[in-house]
Design an enzyme around this catalytic site. Sequence first.
Site, PDB file in Angstrom:
ATOM      1  NE  ARG A 125      -3.266   2.614   2.564  1.00  0.00           N
ATOM      2  CZ  ARG A 125      -3.349   3.413   3.617  1.00  0.00           C
ATOM      3  NH1 ARG A 125      -2.947   3.004   4.804  1.00  0.00           N
ATOM      4  NH2 ARG A 125      -3.869   4.605   3.500  1.00  0.00           N
ATOM      5  CG  HIS A 170      -1.218   8.964   3.139  1.00  0.00           C
ATOM      6  ND1 HIS A 170      -1.382   7.610   3.351  1.00  0.00           N
ATOM      7  CD2 HIS A 170      -0.882   9.486   4.337  1.00  0.00           C
ATOM      8  CE1 HIS A 170      -1.128   7.326   4.623  1.00  0.00           C
ATOM      9  NE2 HIS A 170      -0.821   8.452   5.243  1.00  0.00           N
ATOM     10  CD  GLU A 215      -4.734   7.834   9.726  1.00  0.00           C
ATOM     11  OE1 GLU A 215      -4.291   8.931  10.119  1.00  0.00           O
ATOM     12  OE2 GLU A 215      -4.287   6.744  10.115  1.00  0.00           O
ATOM     13  CG  ASN A 356      -5.364   3.666   8.562  1.00  0.00           C
ATOM     14  OD1 ASN A 356      -5.554   2.710   7.810  1.00  0.00           O
ATOM     15  ND2 ASN A 356      -4.862   4.802   8.148  1.00  0.00           N
ATOM     16  CE1 TYR A 358      -0.036   2.670  13.346  1.00  0.00           C
ATOM     17  CE2 TYR A 358      -2.060   3.779  12.724  1.00  0.00           C
ATOM     18  CZ  TYR A 358      -0.797   3.318  12.405  1.00  0.00           C
ATOM     19  OH  TYR A 358      -0.302   3.509  11.133  1.00  0.00           O
ATOM     20  CD  GLU A 425      -1.819   4.014   8.057  1.00  0.00           C
ATOM     21  OE1 GLU A 425      -1.615   4.449   9.215  1.00  0.00           O
ATOM     22  OE2 GLU A 425      -1.911   4.747   7.062  1.00  0.00           O
TER      23      GLU A 425
END
Length: 531
Positions: A125, A170, A215, A356, A358, A425
């Site tokens: 990606r 992005h 995002e 995404n 985390y 992600e």
Amino acid sequence: MLLLLVSEAISLSLLWLVPQRAVGKMGYWCAVLAVVGVGAYVNASPKSAKICFRKDFAFGVATAAYQIEGAWNISGKGESIWDRYTHEHPDWVFDHKNADVATDSYHKYKEDVKLIGDLGVSYYRFSISWSRILPTGLSNQINEDGLRYYKDLITELHQKDVQALITMYHWDLPQSLQDLGGWTNPIMAEYFVDYARVLFRHFGDHVRAWVTFNEPLSFCQEGYGGQDAPGRRASGVEDYMCAHTVLRAHGMVYRMYKEEFDRNNQGYIGIALDMPWMEPYTTSSVDKVAAETARQFLFGWFANPIFSKRGGYPPIMRRRIDVISKRQGFFRSRLPTFTKEEVDMIRGSYDFLGLNHYTTNLVKPGDGRITAKPSFYNDMGVKLIVSPEWPKSNSSWLRIVPWGLRKTLNWIRHTYDNPSVVITENGVSFEKGLKDRKRINYIDSYLRSVHAAIYKDNCDVIAYTYWTLMDNFEWMRGFSERFGLYETNYSTPDLKRIPRLSASYFERVARTGCLDDHSSSPRNYDGMVIL
Ligand SMILES: *[C@@H]1O[C@H](CO)[C@@H](O)[C@H](O)[C@H]1NC(C)=O
Ligand SMILES: *[C@@H]1O[C@H](CO)[C@@H](O)[C@H](O)[C@H]1NC(C)=O
């Protein structure tokens, strides 16, 4: 179980990033386990069980143009908002650096593709820099060198049997478009469609998987209401305008792609949305309501218009922002309204949901005060905290909470009727050094969480992308945060990439589809919750 497998087998045809894993020993075991029921097998003997994903589950790695390419002003590339922002305000970046050179992947892409090939992943990606393709942002002037660079990159990837998953945006808007107001200007949606058309024309025959935006929560909220480029400080107003344009742009590009380029329906378009898991601080109902409000503001803001049955903004956002706007003396809500046609155009504009993820936060209600100055966080009205017990990474915002990913995937499953999810992600930063057992533990524990979400909870997750290939420019944190499977040695003139232990770990996972046995997997810090 059998029925389930049959229906899953049909969704196989949806797959575009299918790994080329040979049906070797492990592949065979995965197939066998899938037939007898992985859940049952794993439950029977959790200590020694080898945990495998089905063979069609794909693994990849991710990067983004501004963070790695460098070459910011050569071969016809135009200036982006991140070029301008880091040049004008070096002191705002943690280490006062910029990405003029970054990891120089513009020149070193062949080496990087070799590293990707060495990882045994089935897809990569990466993002395309809008101003490298269209220096002014507009479609009347196409930069041939930009097209050549990405064509060469894609060719190189294919020679290594790696598919491209392209992020169209992005964060690096052409500066000349920012001069027109950037994403707060509704016409940006049309310009994005023009840019997308150029990409589909030139790369569409060789690339079947696309992410429109990465995002939007970050680049709208932080860019127009916070600290990121373009550095607007107009939270509660411009961030909502940005989101409104971006959602329209996403829907328009999806429809255009399907009508003009993807008549055979073999391509896949999604959007990558970021969400930390929002866990209620206690089991009290006020904390639960606060947590759900946070999920709707942070994720539903973008997901509800695209993935929910009714479309449009989440009702809780609509209600809160309408009321607070009125109390602040506005004649109209600061949250814009879609027309009926726009709601229908945006709703369902996806082939997969990119996630995404985390970390996790705890949520409790805010103090209920309404500030005179509009603000997204005041509109949301909750307090976000972390548990001191959660292990730290090298990023202040990132605590290690693997179970949060399973909860996030389940929340997506029941809120949006189980869309196909690509984890676009997931990753972690640690101090520099090659013996990154902590990173291996992070990936391993988060992948166990994904595995449970798929095989115990029936979440439709089809791929996992590690962020990131090699240490690179982490936006406002400069080069101070390292997320790479490869360490970038910034002290060497050729920015040498050196594999960390996690690179060989991830290669093993990507090639076999299996996680190491618990007993042999290194675990050296406390507080890790293993699912
Ligand atoms: C490009 O930017 C660098 C700084 O990163 C500067 O030294 C160089 O002169 C610039 N080149 C051109 C052609 O403007
Ligand atoms: C990075 O490069 C410097 C300078 O060449 C060298 O001293 C150092 O050992 C390198 N670090 C690693 C991890 O290879």
